[in-house]
Design a protein around this motif. Structure first.
Motif, short mmCIF file in Angstrom:
data_model
loop_
_atom_site.label_atom_id
_atom_site.label_comp_id
_atom_site.label_asym_id
_atom_site.label_seq_id
_atom_site.Cartn_x
_atom_site.Cartn_y
_atom_site.Cartn_z
N ILE A 164 0.79 -1.28 0.12
CA ILE A 164 0.01 0.04 -0.14
C ILE A 164 1.00 1.20 0.04
O ILE A 164 1.70 1.29 0.88
N ARG A 165 0.67 2.01 -1.01
CA ARG A 165 1.63 3.31 -0.95
C ARG A 165 0.90 4.50 -0.57
O ARG A 165 -0.19 4.41 -0.46
N GLY A 166 1.72 5.38 -0.31
CA GLY A 166 1.30 6.67 0.10
C GLY A 166 0.61 6.70 1.43
O GLY A 166 -0.50 7.41 1.76
N VAL A 167 1.14 6.11 2.27
CA VAL A 167 0.69 5.80 3.75
C VAL A 167 1.09 7.09 4.47
O VAL A 167 2.25 7.52 4.58
N VAL A 168 0.11 7.85 5.09
CA VAL A 168 0.51 8.72 5.98
C VAL A 168 0.19 8.60 7.67
O VAL A 168 -0.98 8.09 7.85
N GLY A 169 1.06 9.07 8.30
CA GLY A 169 0.70 8.72 9.85
C GLY A 169 1.37 7.54 10.35
O GLY A 169 1.50 6.43 9.80
N ASP A 170 1.71 7.57 11.50
CA ASP A 170 2.44 6.67 12.19
C ASP A 170 2.01 6.31 13.72
O ASP A 170 2.13 7.35 14.32
N PRO A 171 1.69 5.31 14.09
CA PRO A 171 1.68 3.98 13.41
C PRO A 171 0.54 3.65 12.63
O PRO A 171 -0.72 4.56 12.78
N GLN A 172 0.37 2.71 12.06
CA GLN A 172 -0.82 2.09 11.13
C GLN A 172 -1.39 0.75 11.80
O GLN A 172 -0.50 -0.03 12.43
N THR A 173 -2.56 0.32 11.82
CA THR A 173 -2.99 -0.93 12.36
C THR A 173 -3.55 -1.64 11.04
O THR A 173 -4.26 -1.01 10.38
N VAL A 174 -3.14 -2.86 11.04
CA VAL A 174 -3.38 -3.93 10.00
C VAL A 174 -4.16 -5.15 10.34
O VAL A 174 -4.10 -5.67 11.35
N TYR A 175 -5.27 -5.18 9.63
CA TYR A 175 -6.19 -6.31 9.87
C TYR A 175 -6.02 -7.26 8.50
O TYR A 175 -5.95 -6.69 7.36
N VAL A 176 -5.96 -8.79 8.66
CA VAL A 176 -6.05 -9.56 7.61
C VAL A 176 -7.32 -10.81 7.79
O VAL A 176 -7.43 -11.15 8.56
#
Length: 663
Positions: A164-176
Motif C-alpha cells: 500500500i503506497r502513500g501511507v500517512v501517519g505513524d503507526p498504522q493498524t493492520v487487519y487481515v
C-alpha cells in the motif's frame, strides 16, 4: 470477519468528479440546512493538483466517500449532514496529513487547502501458519488514527504479497482476513518497520441447532461463541453499527478495551441451525438468545485448527417476567436507580433502571436469580429469588432516605427543551454527591438518588446559553429557563498568502468575554454565546491587530450558527532596540510599545541588558513609548519606519530618571 473492517461483500465507493453547487456523496439522505465542505489540493511543489482522491468520512456517513480534484485542484461536497468529519487527499505515493475533528453545524460552509507530500509504503506477505504456503486473495485492511477513521485495502497476489503506497501517519493498524482462516489483527506497522508478515491459522467451524422444549426448531435465535484464543471488541446492541453512521464500523483501535471474549455470532435459519466459522483453536461455549425464552449456554467445547463440530444442540425454555420496585427507608419509590440481575446460567448480568415510581422489570427470566439495586456511591440492596412462573416480584429497600429532583427545562417562550443536561450537586454533602439527568421531549427531567437539599444546578444545551441555580431547596416542579445561545463561526486568513492563520487569538468583548485560539486552518467557533453586541478582537504576535463589531441575533432555528466574515490579518514588521535610563544604563523590565496613545496591552518587556523586540507592528511610521516604575516614561526621539516582514534595528529610548542601584 475482522472487527469493524469492510466486509468482502461491500463495494467500495467509486471516484467521481465533483459537481459544484449540487449533489453530494450522501445526496439522497442529507437533511435540509446541511453543510458544505470545499477546498483545493496542492502538490508537493505547491501547485494545484488535479486527479487527487479527496476522501471524507465522519458521523454523517460511513464508509469514506471520495471525489477527484478538478483541473484547478478544486473539490466540493454539498448538503452534508451536520456532524464531525475527517478529510484527507492522496494521489499515487503523495498524500496529505488528515484534517481531523472538522465540526460542521447545520448550514456551515468550510474551506480547506490540502497539500500533498510523499508518503511511505507498507508491504508484507500472508502465509498459512502450518504449511508456509502463500495465501492469495487475502484481504488486508490498513487504518491510521485513534479510531482508524479511514481504512485502505489491498489484496495479496499469487505469491501472497501486498503493498500500500502513500501511507500517512505513524503507526498504522493492520487487519487481515482469508476465507477459511482465523482473521488476524490488530497488528502494528510503522514507517521504520513497514514490513508486516502475517501467518494465519486455519479456522474451526461450530454448527448446531437451537430448539424449544418440545424439540421444535427456533428460527432467528442469536448464537454467540465465547472463549477460544481470540477476543473481539463488542458494541452495545450486538451489531456492526456505531449507531451514528450508516455502513460498517471502522476498524477498532488496538488500544480499545476488551469487553467480552466474544469470538463469533450467527443467527439460526428456518430449521433452527447455525454455523460459526473461522474460530481459532481453543475451548468455547455457545450462548443462544431468543425473545421470550431464557438464554441458555452450552457446555465447553474444544476446537482444533480446521476441525468441524456438527452435533451441538441447545434447548431453550420459556422465561417469565420478574418485576420489582426500588424504595428508600421511608418507603418511597426511587427513580433512576440502576438494577442488576444475575442468573447463574448466564455469562453476564442484565441491567435495568427503575422508573418514576421506582418500578423495574426483566423479561425472559427463569430459575434462581439475584437482583440488586446499585444506587451509585451508596450502599446497594439485593434479594435472591426463584422465578418459575409469571408472578414473581421483589422489593429492594435502600437504607438511606433519598430524594428525586423533578422539573422542566423551557425556553423564553415557555416551550419545553429536549436534550438539556441537568447536573445537580448536593451543597449539604459538600459537593461530594453529584447526579445528572436529561430532559425529555417536553423538557421534563428527573435527577434521582439525591440526599437532602439544598442543591446547585447547572443546565447545559448546545443550542442555548448555560444556566445555573444556586441553593435550590425544592425537589418538585422546578422550572429552569434557558436563553437562546448562538454559535459564532469565523476564520482568520493571512492577507499575503490567503491561507488560514493558526494560533491567532480571538477575543469576544461584550456582556461576557470569551477567548480562544484559531485552529491550524484558521477557523474558530464560539458556542452557547448569549445574544448581544460584541467586539471581536483578533491578535497574533507576527501580525497587525484587527477588530470588528458583531451583533449576535436570536436565531430563527436554534441550531443555526452565525458566521463572521473572514478576517484577513496583514503581516506586521518587527522593531529591535534598547531602553536606557538618564545615566545611559540599560533598564531591564521596562515596557515598550507603539501608537499614540501608547498601546500598553501590546507592550514588550526589555531583558536584563535593556534590549527589546516588538513584533506585529503595522507597516508605516510609528512612535515608540517606554515606561518603568523607577526610571519614568518617555517617547522615542524620532518616528521609526516599519516594513512588512522586515526587522527595523537600532531603536533607542532614554527614560528621564535612573534605575535605583544602576550607578
Amino acid at each position: 470477519m475482522i472487527p469493524g473492517a469492510y466486509t468482502p461483500k461491500v463495494e467500495h465507493p467509486g471516484h467521481e468528479r465533483p459537481r459544484f453547487g449540487a449533489g453530494s456523496p450522501n445526496e439522497t439522505a442529507a437533511p435540509q440546512g446541511s453543510a458544505t465542505i470545499s477546498g483545493r489540493v496542492y502538490g508537493d511543489d505547491g501547485r494545484p493538483l488535479d486527479g487527487a482522491e479527496v476522501s471524507l468520512a465522519g458521523s454523517g456517513f460511513w464508509p469514506p466517500k471520495s471525489v477527484l480534484s478538478d483541473d484547478e485542484g478544486r473539490f466540493s461536497w454539498q448538503r452534508l449532514p451536520a456532524g464531525v468529519y475527517e478529510l484527507r487527499a492522496s494521489r499515487g505515493n503523495l498524500a496529505s496529513p488528515p484534517v481531523e475533528g472538522i465540526l460542521l453545524d447545520p448550514g456551515a460552509s468550510r474551506v480547506f487547502g490540502l497539500r500533498l507530500a510523499p508518503g511511505w509504503s507498507l508491504f508484507g506477505s500472508v502465509t498459512d501458519a502450518s504449511t508456509g504456503r502463500a495465501l492469495p486473495e487475502a484481504r488486508v485492511h490498513v487504518a491510521g488514527g485513534l479510531l482508524g477513521a479511514y481504512a485502505r485495502t489491498a489484496t495479496t497476489d499469487s505469491d501472497g504479497k501486498f503493498s500500500i503506497r502513500g501511507v500517512v501517519g505513524d503507526p498504522q493498524t493492520v487487519y487481515v482476513e482469508v476465507d477459511g482462516y482465523v482473521p488476524s489483527g490488530p497488528l502494528r506497522a510503522t514507517k521504520d518497520a513497514p514490513n508486516v508478515d502475517i501467518r494465519l491459522g486455519r479456522g474451526a467451524t461450530l454448527t448446531g441447532v437451537v430448539v424449544d422444549t418440545r424439540g421444535d426448531p427456533m428460527q432467528g435465535a442469536v448464537v454467540r461463541a465465547f472463549g477460544g484464543g481470540r477476543e473481539r471488541a463488542t458494541l452495545a446492541g450486538g451489531n456492526d453499527s456505531l449507531g451514528v453512521t450508516a455502513g460498517p464500523v471502522p476498524p477498532i483501535s488496538s488500544s480499545g478495551v476488551r469487553q467480552l471474549a466474544l469470538a463469533e455470532q450467527a443467527t439460526t435459519d428456518v430449521n433452527g441451525r447455525f454455523q460459526l466459522d473461522e474460530l481459532a483453536a481453543g475451548t468455547y461455549s455457545a450462548l443462544a438468545v431468543y425473545p421470550g425464552y431464557a438464554p441458555r449456554e452450552s457446555e465447553p467445547i474444544r476446537l482444533d485448527p480446521g476441525t468441524v463440530v456438527n452435533d451441538l444442540r441447545i434447548v431453550l425454555s420459556r422465561g417469565f417476567e420478574l418485576r420489582g420496585r426500588v424504595i428508600d427507608a421511608r418507603g418511597r419509590g426511587l427513580a433512576g436507580i440502576p438494577v442488576e440481575l444475575r442468573v447463574p446460567t448466564e455469562r453476564l448480568p442484565r441491567m435495568s433502571v427503575s422508573g418514576d415510581d421506582g418500578r423495574f422489570a426483566f423479561l425472559a427470566v427463569r430459575g434462581e436469580v439475584e437482583v440488586a439495586a446499585l444506587p451509585y456511591d451508596l450502599q446497594p440492596a439485593s434479594e435472591s429469588t426463584v422465578v418459575d412462573d409469571g408472578n414473581t416480584e421483589v422489593e429492594l429497600v435502600l437504607s438511606s432516605e433519598l430524594r428525586t429532583l423533578r422539573g422542566r427545562v423551557v425556553d423564553e417562550r415557555g416551550d419545553g427543551i429536549e436534550g438539556a443536561l441537568v447536573s445537580a450537586t448536593s451543597v449539604a454533602a459538600g459537593g461530594s454527591v453529584q447526579r445528572s439527568g436529561k430532559s425529555g421531549a417536553d423538557g421534563t427531567f428527573v435527577v434521582p438518588a439525591l440526599p437532602d437539599p439544598p442543591y446547585r444546578l447547572r443546565i447545559e444545551h448546545t443550542g442555548y446559553s448555560d444556566a445555573r441555580v444556586d441553593d435550590l431547596e425544592d425537589t418538585d416542579d422546578v422550572e429552569v429557563v434557558l436563553r437562546s445561545g448562538v454559535t459564532l463561526l469565523g476564520s482568520v486568513i493571512d492577507d499575503w498568502s490567503s491561507s488560514g492563520l493558526g494560533r491567532a487569538k480571538v477575543t469576544l468583548v461584550g456582556p461576557t468575554s470569551h477567548t480562544q485560539f484559531t485552529n491550524d486552518d484558521g477557523s474558530f467557533a464560539f458556542r452557547q454565546i448569549p445574544v448581544a453586541v460584541y467586539d471581536v478582537v483578533i491578535t497574533h504576535p507576527e501580525y497587525e491587530t484587527q477588530s470588528q463589531r458583531v451583533e449576535l441575533e436570536r436565531p430563527l432555528y436554534v441550531d443555526r450558527p452565525q458566521e463572521l466574515r473572514a478576517v484577513r490579518l496583514s503581516p506586521g514588521g518587527s522593531i529591535e532596540g534598547e531602553v536606557r535610563d538618564a545615566y545611559g544604563e540599560p533598564v531591564p523590565g521596562a515596557q515598550v510599545t507603539w501608537e499614540d496613545p501608547p498601546n500598553w496591552e501590546s507592550a514588550a518587556r526589555t531583558d536584563a541588558s535593556g534590549q527589546f523586540v516588538l513584533r506585529g507592528v503595522p507597516a508605516g511610521s510609528v512612535w515608540l513609548y517606554a515606561r518603568h516604575a523607577e526610571a519614568g516614561e518617555a517617547r522615542s526621539s524620532r518616528e521609526v519606519t516599519v516594513r512588512r516582514l522586515e526587522t527595523t534595528p537600532a531603536a533607542h529610548i532614554r527614560l528621564p530618571d535612573r534605575v535605583d542601584g544602576a550607578r
